[in-house]
Design an enzyme around this catalytic site. Sequence first.
Site, PDB file in Angstrom:
ATOM      1  N   ASP A  40     -42.457  27.655  -7.062  1.00 19.19           N
ATOM      2  CA  ASP A  40     -43.344  26.521  -7.320  1.00 19.19           C
ATOM      3  C   ASP A  40     -42.819  25.775  -8.539  1.00 19.19           C
ATOM      4  O   ASP A  40     -42.660  26.342  -9.616  1.00 19.19           O
ATOM      5  CB  ASP A  40     -44.762  27.035  -7.567  1.00 19.19           C
ATOM      6  CG  ASP A  40     -45.824  25.938  -7.544  1.00 19.19           C
ATOM      7  OD1 ASP A  40     -45.550  24.824  -8.034  1.00 19.19           O
ATOM      8  OD2 ASP A  40     -46.919  26.204  -7.036  1.00 19.19           O
ATOM      9  N   SER A  62     -53.982  25.558  -5.424  1.00 17.79           N
ATOM     10  CA  SER A  62     -53.650  24.411  -6.263  1.00 17.79           C
ATOM     11  C   SER A  62     -54.847  23.997  -7.121  1.00 17.79           C
ATOM     12  O   SER A  62     -55.346  24.801  -7.905  1.00 17.79           O
ATOM     13  CB  SER A  62     -53.136  23.286  -5.358  1.00 17.79           C
ATOM     14  OG  SER A  62     -52.445  22.309  -6.098  1.00 17.79           O
ATOM     15  N   HIS A  66     -44.560  25.103  -4.048  1.00 16.40           N
ATOM     16  CA  HIS A  66     -46.009  24.911  -4.165  1.00 16.40           C
ATOM     17  C   HIS A  66     -46.684  24.933  -2.798  1.00 16.40           C
ATOM     18  O   HIS A  66     -47.789  25.442  -2.645  1.00 16.40           O
ATOM     19  CB  HIS A  66     -46.311  23.586  -4.862  1.00 16.40           C
ATOM     20  CG  HIS A  66     -47.758  23.432  -5.184  1.00 16.40           C
ATOM     21  ND1 HIS A  66     -48.416  24.259  -6.070  1.00 16.40           N
ATOM     22  CD2 HIS A  66     -48.708  22.573  -4.708  1.00 16.40           C
ATOM     23  CE1 HIS A  66     -49.696  23.914  -6.135  1.00 16.40           C
ATOM     24  NE2 HIS A  66     -49.895  22.894  -5.320  1.00 16.40           N
TER      25      HIS A  66
END
Lengths: 366, 366
Positions: free
Chosen positions: A313, A158, A342
């Site tokens: 995601d 991320s 995600h």
Amino acid sequence: MLMPLLRNGIPKPISKIRARFSTASSIAGRKSYKLFSLGDFSLCEGATLRDAKLAYKTYGSLNAQGDNAIVYPTWFSGRHWDNEWLIGSDMGLDPSKYFIIVPNMLGNGLSTSPSNSAPPYDKARFPNVRVQDNVRAQHKLVTEEFGIQTLKLVLGWSMGAGQTFQWAVSYPKMVERILPFCGSARTSPHNQVFLEGVKAALASDDAFQSGWYNQLPTKGLRAAARVYAGWGFSQAFYWNETWRELGFSSLEDFLVGYWEGFFLDDRDPNNLLAMLWTWKNGNVGLTPGFDGSLERALASIQAKAIVMPAEKDLYFPPEDEEYETSFMPNAKLRIIPGVWGHFAGTGLNPVDAKFIDDAVKELLNS
Amino acid sequence: MLMPLLRNGIPKPISKIRARFSTASSIAGRKSYKLFSLGDFSLCEGATLRDAKLAYKTYGSLNAQGDNAIVYPTWFSGRHWDNEWLIGSDMGLDPSKYFIIVPNMLGNGLSTSPSNSAPPYDKARFPNVRVQDNVRAQHKLVTEEFGIQTLKLVLGWSMGAGQTFQWAVSYPKMVERILPFCGSARTSPHNQVFLEGVKAALASDDAFQSGWYNQLPTKGLRAAARVYAGWGFSQAFYWNETWRELGFSSLEDFLVGYWEGFFLDDRDPNNLLAMLWTWKNGNVGLTPGFDGSLERALASIQAKAIVMPAEKDLYFPPEDEEYETSFMPNAKLRIIPGVWGHFAGTGLNPVDAKFIDDAVKELLNS
């Protein structure tokens, strides 16, 4: 502070993943870290963080040649211990082979942050920090504290992936390999819109007081959590009730127990918004020398790369990484399959954890 | 009350789409409607709406045989005039051929709603209304006011699609054709989570006062708008800056000018939350006789159907409609291609509008 899942009782699959942290003493061990003094650290946007600190933790030892170091930055609101699921003697990030440095992002509450800064740059006055600033701070740590000249690997999830791309752009000769997962080199406009929603939900609570709260605006934190919930996992994750694998008993139990618990787990709102600014404004193209061009910055990367978006995601969709990877001279795109969206990159589920670890091993052995 | 886009000046592409509504007199005409008395209308969840009203507007005339009627329900926060883009002499919904009835949903501010109900069932005490209740009310209108026994077509966008499915399940012999676009017969769990985020952002504003506000909680409305922004259009819509086609000058201009404007356009928070409950709890399987089974309810549909999800709809993803369509005996799945996501069904862009209109024509001519 415990992880919210531990706090609420340890669901079985998680307890297996996290078994090695389950005793009180080892939890205390996880929380321990060191501080590196950045001195007066001037930021891209103009402010100076005076007497700034970078909190970090290392795993393993630097070898005599100094060539076995790995940097693994943290993610939005994450702390070094949240990265530990990918570190282990049976894993790619094996501390008996590698010297793994986990720097905490500026703003995460351990490194210099709104919540721990002295006036006048505290709380809502914390200055805007860029991904570039984080990576420059980490570079100081790596070179000045440890004298490291090359990095075997930089990786992260991320926002950690964003820092990973930035490392490869800022220090192309130093970084041999990168493995960014579920993240991007430039934050997409849709991703920015998603973040605006999270921010607005948090700030909508009057108790937030434009950042000058003395008591936590928990209603806003809970609202932000509920907004985040729809983005963090995929439509199919919810359709399949995959949250049951994490030990939750109903959808609402998951929203409260996991999501609200997550945002109430020592997440300071100003810290969140400081990191959110960093995230929203992420763009390796802004590195000096590239004139704002994402594409030229990506083309300059020398590191061998495996770029790993997750199939479903919702805010870092695979097509964005397909685009970015197409400009990188030495990169493979490898999509993490499945429904976790995600949060495939959290280590919450063993299948995705193994898929990522396998790629780490492959890249390190290449 | 004008559409937000008109209010903020008419961007060029929109002005073309809406040219026929651009004079003050015709705007007043659009706003006019009739009220049908539902009497004391008992709801599935147990409360009774006393002296309830269904606001509706009709286009065209019922023929002598009474067999040219079409029902086209409104969507979440929409009003009958928001459906007019799909009605016209050169379109499938041609008022010279068909008698088109647009009933306003209960809770939308024109039909009986939190904002226009007398105490004690007003404001935050407005009872929970199901999609089934809406369709039962509309059936009363159609049969009692107009004596109609068959419907050529029922169609609708988003929650209007949910009502369309419900019509076909509740009155299988009456409904000849359905064309639900960007909606579902049962609200998926992920969709519910998305709605929880919108609700939490709105309710996070202290001015909301748990629904007992005397002044609009505009901060919460704006926060809800910003949460919604990431869901309404796709990632690619934002990547491509397709909002420029709507006349906006920057991403933030779009967030404020379109989205916040949308939520501030006479959208009462209690009305929004009443409709949100209806949406969140949508499920044709709860119709009596199906024992909660979505699949059995879908299998009972006799209407010929074209089911049209949008390719990049983030809360009604095409795979959900692929699933639902697979149980319907006489249905085609036809995905609306492109980047507009859920808002493909608003009539905001001519390409998607034509794609939907073409399907309406095809279905009506079959």
